[in-house]
Every structure is written in structure tokens, then in C-alpha cells.
Design a protein around this motif. Structure first.
Motif, PDB file in Angstrom:
ATOM      1  N   ILE A 126      44.400  50.300  55.224  1.00  0.00           N
ATOM      2  CA  ILE A 126      44.371  48.834  55.281  1.00  0.00           C
ATOM      3  C   ILE A 126      45.779  48.337  54.983  1.00  0.00           C
ATOM      4  O   ILE A 126      46.393  48.768  53.998  1.00  0.00           O
ATOM      5  N   GLU A 127      46.274  47.459  55.838  1.00  0.00           N
ATOM      6  CA  GLU A 127      47.595  46.847  55.586  1.00  0.00           C
ATOM      7  C   GLU A 127      47.431  45.347  55.631  1.00  0.00           C
ATOM      8  O   GLU A 127      47.021  44.797  56.654  1.00  0.00           O
ATOM      9  N   VAL A 128      47.726  44.686  54.518  1.00  0.00           N
ATOM     10  CA  VAL A 128      47.625  43.223  54.528  1.00  0.00           C
ATOM     11  C   VAL A 128      49.000  42.613  54.286  1.00  0.00           C
ATOM     12  O   VAL A 128      49.819  43.161  53.545  1.00  0.00           O
ATOM     13  N   THR A 129      49.219  41.476  54.912  1.00  0.00           N
ATOM     14  CA  THR A 129      50.496  40.774  54.739  1.00  0.00           C
ATOM     15  C   THR A 129      50.282  39.450  54.015  1.00  0.00           C
ATOM     16  O   THR A 129      51.136  38.576  54.015  1.00  0.00           O
ATOM     17  N   ASP A 130      49.086  39.314  53.433  1.00  0.00           N
ATOM     18  CA  ASP A 130      48.703  38.114  52.695  1.00  0.00           C
ATOM     19  C   ASP A 130      47.831  38.603  51.524  1.00  0.00           C
ATOM     20  O   ASP A 130      46.961  39.461  51.720  1.00  0.00           O
ATOM     21  N   ALA A 131      48.073  38.091  50.334  1.00  0.00           N
ATOM     22  CA  ALA A 131      47.363  38.602  49.147  1.00  0.00           C
ATOM     23  C   ALA A 131      45.882  38.205  49.117  1.00  0.00           C
ATOM     24  O   ALA A 131      45.081  38.850  48.428  1.00  0.00           O
ATOM     25  N   GLU A 132      45.496  37.173  49.855  1.00  0.00           N
ATOM     26  CA  GLU A 132      44.141  36.600  49.701  1.00  0.00           C
ATOM     27  C   GLU A 132      43.000  37.600  49.857  1.00  0.00           C
ATOM     28  O   GLU A 132      42.076  37.607  49.036  1.00  0.00           O
ATOM     29  N   PRO A 133      42.995  38.443  50.917  1.00  0.00           N
ATOM     30  CA  PRO A 133      41.859  39.371  51.054  1.00  0.00           C
ATOM     31  C   PRO A 133      41.740  40.339  49.878  1.00  0.00           C
ATOM     32  O   PRO A 133      40.630  40.727  49.494  1.00  0.00           O
ATOM     33  N   ILE A 134      42.875  40.694  49.283  1.00  0.00           N
ATOM     34  CA  ILE A 134      42.838  41.607  48.135  1.00  0.00           C
ATOM     35  C   ILE A 134      42.338  40.868  46.901  1.00  0.00           C
ATOM     36  O   ILE A 134      41.516  41.380  46.137  1.00  0.00           O
ATOM     37  N   VAL A 135      42.809  39.647  46.727  1.00  0.00           N
ATOM     38  CA  VAL A 135      42.336  38.827  45.610  1.00  0.00           C
ATOM     39  C   VAL A 135      40.818  38.632  45.722  1.00  0.00           C
ATOM     40  O   VAL A 135      40.084  38.768  44.736  1.00  0.00           O
ATOM     41  N   ALA A 136      40.345  38.367  46.936  1.00  0.00           N
ATOM     42  CA  ALA A 136      38.891  38.165  47.134  1.00  0.00           C
ATOM     43  C   ALA A 136      38.129  39.452  46.811  1.00  0.00           C
ATOM     44  O   ALA A 136      37.042  39.415  46.218  1.00  0.00           O
ATOM     45  N   HIS A 137      38.693  40.594  47.181  1.00  0.00           N
ATOM     46  CA  HIS A 137      38.043  41.875  46.894  1.00  0.00           C
ATOM     47  C   HIS A 137      37.962  42.099  45.384  1.00  0.00           C
ATOM     48  O   HIS A 137      36.902  42.431  44.842  1.00  0.00           O
ATOM     49  N   LEU A 138      39.080  41.892  44.691  1.00  0.00           N
ATOM     50  CA  LEU A 138      39.082  42.072  43.230  1.00  0.00           C
ATOM     51  C   LEU A 138      38.114  41.089  42.568  1.00  0.00           C
ATOM     52  O   LEU A 138      37.372  41.450  41.651  1.00  0.00           O
ATOM     53  N   ALA A 139      38.110  39.852  43.063  1.00  0.00           N
ATOM     54  CA  ALA A 139      37.246  38.819  42.477  1.00  0.00           C
ATOM     55  C   ALA A 139      35.766  39.123  42.705  1.00  0.00           C
ATOM     56  O   ALA A 139      34.904  38.634  41.974  1.00  0.00           O
ATOM     57  N   GLY A 157      37.249  44.647  29.645  1.00  0.00           N
ATOM     58  CA  GLY A 157      38.214  44.804  28.556  1.00  0.00           C
ATOM     59  C   GLY A 157      39.519  44.072  28.773  1.00  0.00           C
ATOM     60  O   GLY A 157      40.538  44.423  28.162  1.00  0.00           O
ATOM     61  N   VAL A 158      39.523  43.066  29.630  1.00  0.00           N
ATOM     62  CA  VAL A 158      40.745  42.318  29.930  1.00  0.00           C
ATOM     63  C   VAL A 158      40.306  40.963  30.493  1.00  0.00           C
ATOM     64  O   VAL A 158      39.255  40.884  31.137  1.00  0.00           O
ATOM     65  N   PRO A 159      41.068  39.884  30.207  1.00  0.00           N
ATOM     66  CA  PRO A 159      40.649  38.592  30.786  1.00  0.00           C
ATOM     67  C   PRO A 159      40.661  38.655  32.313  1.00  0.00           C
ATOM     68  O   PRO A 159      41.691  38.967  32.913  1.00  0.00           O
ATOM     69  N   PHE A 160      39.489  38.399  32.898  1.00  0.00           N
ATOM     70  CA  PHE A 160      39.316  38.619  34.343  1.00  0.00           C
ATOM     71  C   PHE A 160      40.179  37.692  35.203  1.00  0.00           C
ATOM     72  O   PHE A 160      40.959  38.175  36.034  1.00  0.00           O
ATOM     73  N   PRO A 161      40.109  36.346  35.002  1.00  0.00           N
ATOM     74  CA  PRO A 161      40.893  35.463  35.891  1.00  0.00           C
ATOM     75  C   PRO A 161      42.405  35.714  35.781  1.00  0.00           C
ATOM     76  O   PRO A 161      43.101  35.724  36.801  1.00  0.00           O
ATOM     77  N   GLN A 162      42.883  35.972  34.567  1.00  0.00           N
ATOM     78  CA  GLN A 162      44.327  36.223  34.397  1.00  0.00           C
ATOM     79  C   GLN A 162      44.739  37.513  35.109  1.00  0.00           C
ATOM     80  O   GLN A 162      45.817  37.592  35.692  1.00  0.00           O
ATOM     81  N   THR A 163      43.872  38.507  35.047  1.00  0.00           N
ATOM     82  CA  THR A 163      44.205  39.792  35.696  1.00  0.00           C
ATOM     83  C   THR A 163      44.251  39.617  37.213  1.00  0.00           C
ATOM     84  O   THR A 163      45.130  40.149  37.897  1.00  0.00           O
ATOM     85  N   ILE A 164      43.309  38.839  37.726  1.00  0.00           N
ATOM     86  CA  ILE A 164      43.306  38.566  39.178  1.00  0.00           C
ATOM     87  C   ILE A 164      44.615  37.846  39.566  1.00  0.00           C
ATOM     88  O   ILE A 164      45.252  38.192  40.564  1.00  0.00           O
ATOM     89  N   GLU A 165      44.997  36.857  38.765  1.00  0.00           N
ATOM     90  CA  GLU A 165      46.219  36.100  39.093  1.00  0.00           C
ATOM     91  C   GLU A 165      47.445  36.998  39.040  1.00  0.00           C
ATOM     92  O   GLU A 165      48.338  36.916  39.884  1.00  0.00           O
ATOM     93  N   ARG A 166      47.498  37.867  38.041  1.00  0.00           N
ATOM     94  CA  ARG A 166      48.632  38.792  37.926  1.00  0.00           C
ATOM     95  C   ARG A 166      48.637  39.774  39.110  1.00  0.00           C
ATOM     96  O   ARG A 166      49.699  40.100  39.656  1.00  0.00           O
ATOM     97  N   ALA A 167      47.433  40.209  39.530  1.00  0.00           N
ATOM     98  CA  ALA A 167      47.337  41.103  40.694  1.00  0.00           C
ATOM     99  C   ALA A 167      47.862  40.388  41.937  1.00  0.00           C
ATOM    100  O   ALA A 167      48.587  40.975  42.753  1.00  0.00           O
ATOM    101  N   ARG A 168      47.526  39.109  42.071  1.00  0.00           N
ATOM    102  CA  ARG A 168      48.013  38.330  43.218  1.00  0.00           C
ATOM    103  C   ARG A 168      49.548  38.351  43.242  1.00  0.00           C
ATOM    104  O   ARG A 168      50.156  38.583  44.289  1.00  0.00           O
ATOM    105  N   GLU A 169      50.167  38.131  42.065  1.00  0.00           N
ATOM    106  CA  GLU A 169      51.638  38.123  42.009  1.00  0.00           C
ATOM    107  C   GLU A 169      52.195  39.487  42.404  1.00  0.00           C
ATOM    108  O   GLU A 169      53.163  39.577  43.162  1.00  0.00           O
ATOM    109  N   ARG A 170      51.570  40.540  41.890  1.00  0.00           N
ATOM    110  CA  ARG A 170      52.048  41.894  42.214  1.00  0.00           C
ATOM    111  C   ARG A 170      51.936  42.172  43.717  1.00  0.00           C
ATOM    112  O   ARG A 170      52.818  42.790  44.305  1.00  0.00           O
TER     113      ARG A 170
END
Ligand SMILES: C[S@@+](CC[C@H](N)C(=O)[O-])C[C@H]1O[C@@H](n2cnc3c(N)ncnc32)[C@H](O)[C@@H]1O
Length: 273
Positions: free
Chosen positions: A210-223, A233-246
Motif C-alpha cells: 500500500i502506498e499513500v500520498t495522503d495521511a487520511e486513509p492511515i489516520v482512518a485505519h488507526l482510528a 496504555g496511551v492517550p488515543f486521540p493524541q497518538t493518532i494526531e502524532r501518527a498523522r504528523e509522522r
């Protein structure tokens, strides 16, 4: 997270599955839609329809979820009587003829079916041996069970992304792993588990990238793992946001974020009686 009892309880918790995880088809759809960026594309419903070529009579899709496979089989094989079944009543809404039923106790007579599907669902079943027994019990002697799941190597990049993002949020190198659904029934372990009931098992591997050029599909998958948010064991929304940045950083640097996939379908014949 490994296949420890606490993890198993989370993945099989009936109340959680039928409400937060699969109370609607929203989270399942987010996970399914990531595959539109996969190369090669595998037409999973098309593969299932092909495998049903010699099958007659009734077919049950156990753990049918949002009915993606039911719809395609009904469209291409109107001669088959397709019975959708799932433990989560909400996700069955709008699927004609659907029955709320548990894979461990199928409301089907012995030997009544030409085929039974159990696609990406056995990892959610508490007593998997019992469920596999049931798949064999309901089949006619020449019937087939079609089962699918993922390899233990599937989407490792998403697991690393989660742990790194969780680590960033917690201020440590790597945070805890998230719930791993298919860890309880991997493509590697499936032949032995199914072999307890079926004498003839053929695996169709489905590798891809899978190759994505936009973070949204990955963010949706994690969410889509929100049902287990409290347990990670970690704040969920913050981790998703940090994953989006990465992911955005990776896309900026390399042009795309890449995920290596390996799923598979097991076609099982010769149910032992
Ligand atoms: C990952 S989804 C897969 C849906 C569909 N088979 C697909 O491949 O798109 C897992 C489904 O299995 C259902 N499920 C979980 N445990 C079950 C059980 N014991 N018996 C029947 N269905 C179950 C869930 O409610 C959910 O809809």
C-alpha cells in the motif's frame, strides 16, 4: 501486544465487539478502504465467487460484517441461497435475510451447506476449536469452508508507526503495541487449526504494497481501533494526531508512506466427521 489472555479477552469481548467495534460498519469500512491504495489490487469478493464455482445449494457467511461478500455472491450467483450471519446486530442492518448468530453455535443443521465463509473473523471467536468444528459440521461431505486472515508480518509499518507515535506522546523511545486483531489466528497458524477438521487445505496468499500520498486513509485505519482506545496504555486521540504528523513527514521526505501487506484465503475441503 502478544496473544496473552488479557489481549485475547479484548479481541473476543462480545459486548465490545457488538457495540463499539462493529455496532455499525464504520470502522470495518475504514479498514477495508485502505486496500484501494494496494498494488496489486486483489478482488477478494471475486476470488470468493470463483472458489464457489462448483458449489450448489445454501452458503452461509459467518461474521459477515457489513455484507460486502454477501452482496457480491448474491449478485454473481443468484442460484445460491446466501445466509448472512453475525453476532453484531447493528452491522447487519439493511442486509436482507441476516441472522444474529455465533460462529461457536451455528443455527444450521448438520451437513446442510454447500459452503461456509468465515472471513477475517475467527480471531474474534473465543473458542476457535469449537468454531472450526462448527464450520465442518454444517457442511455437506463435498462442501468447502473459505476462511481468510492476515499474516503475522502484515502491515508491520503501521504497528511501528503506532508504537513510535505512542512513544512520542509518552516521551519514551517506543510506546506499547496496539491491539493486534489477527494475532489470535494468523495465516501461518491457520492451516494447523483448520487441519483439525479439514483434510484438504489450500492457501491463496495475497501479498501487496500500500502506498499513500495522503495521511487520511492511515489516520482512518488507526482510528478504527477506537473500540480498544482505553486499553492501549496511551492517550488515543493524541497518538493518532502524532501518527498523522509522522506520516506527513514521511510523505514529505519520500513522496509516499508505504505499508507491506500479506493476507490470505484458505479453501478447506474434506470435512472430517
Ligand atoms: C473484521 S470483521 C469481518 C467482516 C467480514 N467477514 C469481512 O471480511 O469483511 C469481523 C466480524 O465478525 C463478527 N464476529 C465476531 N465474533 C463473532 C462470532 N463469535 N460469531 C459470529 N460473528 C462474529 C463481528 O461482529 C464482525 O462483524
Amino acid at each position: 501486544m502478544s496473544t496473552q489472555p488479557a489481549h485475547d479477552r479484548l479481541v473476543t469481548d462480545r459486548r465490545l465487539l457488538s457495540t463499539k467495534a462493529y455496532g455499525t460498519g464504520q470502522h470495518l469500512a475504514a479498514r477495508q478502504s485502505l486496500y484501494q491504495w494496494q498494488t496489486p489490487r486483489h478482488d477478494l469478493p471475486g476470488i470468493i465467487v470463483n472458489e464457489l464455482a462448483g458449489i450448489e445449494g445454501a452458503v452461509t457467511d459467518v461474521g459477515c460484517g457489513n455484507g460486502r461478500f454477501v452482496a457480491r455472491v448474491r449478485e454473481e450467483r443468484p442460484d445460491l441461497a446466501v445466509i448472512p450471519m453475525d453476532v453484531s446486530p447493528g452491522i447487519l442492518e439493511g442486509i436482507a435475510g441476516a441472522v444474529v448468530a455465533d460462529a461457536q453455535r451455528l443455527p444450521v443443521a448438520d451437513g446442510a451447506l454447500g459452503a461456509v465463509l468465515a472471513l477475517h473473523m475467527l480471531y474474534h471467536v473465543e473458542d476457535q476449536e469449537q468454531a472450526v468444528e462448527e464450520l465442518g459440521r454444517v457442511l455437506a461431505p463435498n462442501g468447502i469452508a473459505i476462511v481468510s486472515t492476515n499474516s503475522r508480518t502484515d502491515k508491520q509499518e503501521l504497528e511501528s508507526l503506532w508504537r513510535q507515535a505512542a512513544g512520542d506522546v509518552l516521551g519514551i523511545d517506543e510506546g506499547p503495541a496496539r491491539v493486534q486483531l489477527s494475532a489470535r489466528f494468523t495465516l501461518e497458524d491457520a492451516p494447523e487449526m483448520l487441519g483439525a477438521v479439514f483434510s484438504d487445505i489450500r492457501t491463496i496468499p495475497l501479498p501487496g504494497v500500500i502506498e499513500v500520498t495522503d495521511a487520511e486513509p492511515i489516520v482512518a485505519h488507526l482510528a478504527s481501533y477506537e473500540a480498544w482506545a482505553d486499553q492501549m496504555g496511551v492517550p488515543f486521540p493524541q497518538t493518532i494526531e502524532r501518527a498523522r504528523e509522522r506520516v506527513n513527514e514521511a510523505i514529505e521526505k519520500s513522496g509516499a508512506f508505504t505499508i507491506t501487506c500479506l493476507g490470505g484465503i484458505l479453501v478447506c475441503g474434506g470435512p472430517r466427521r
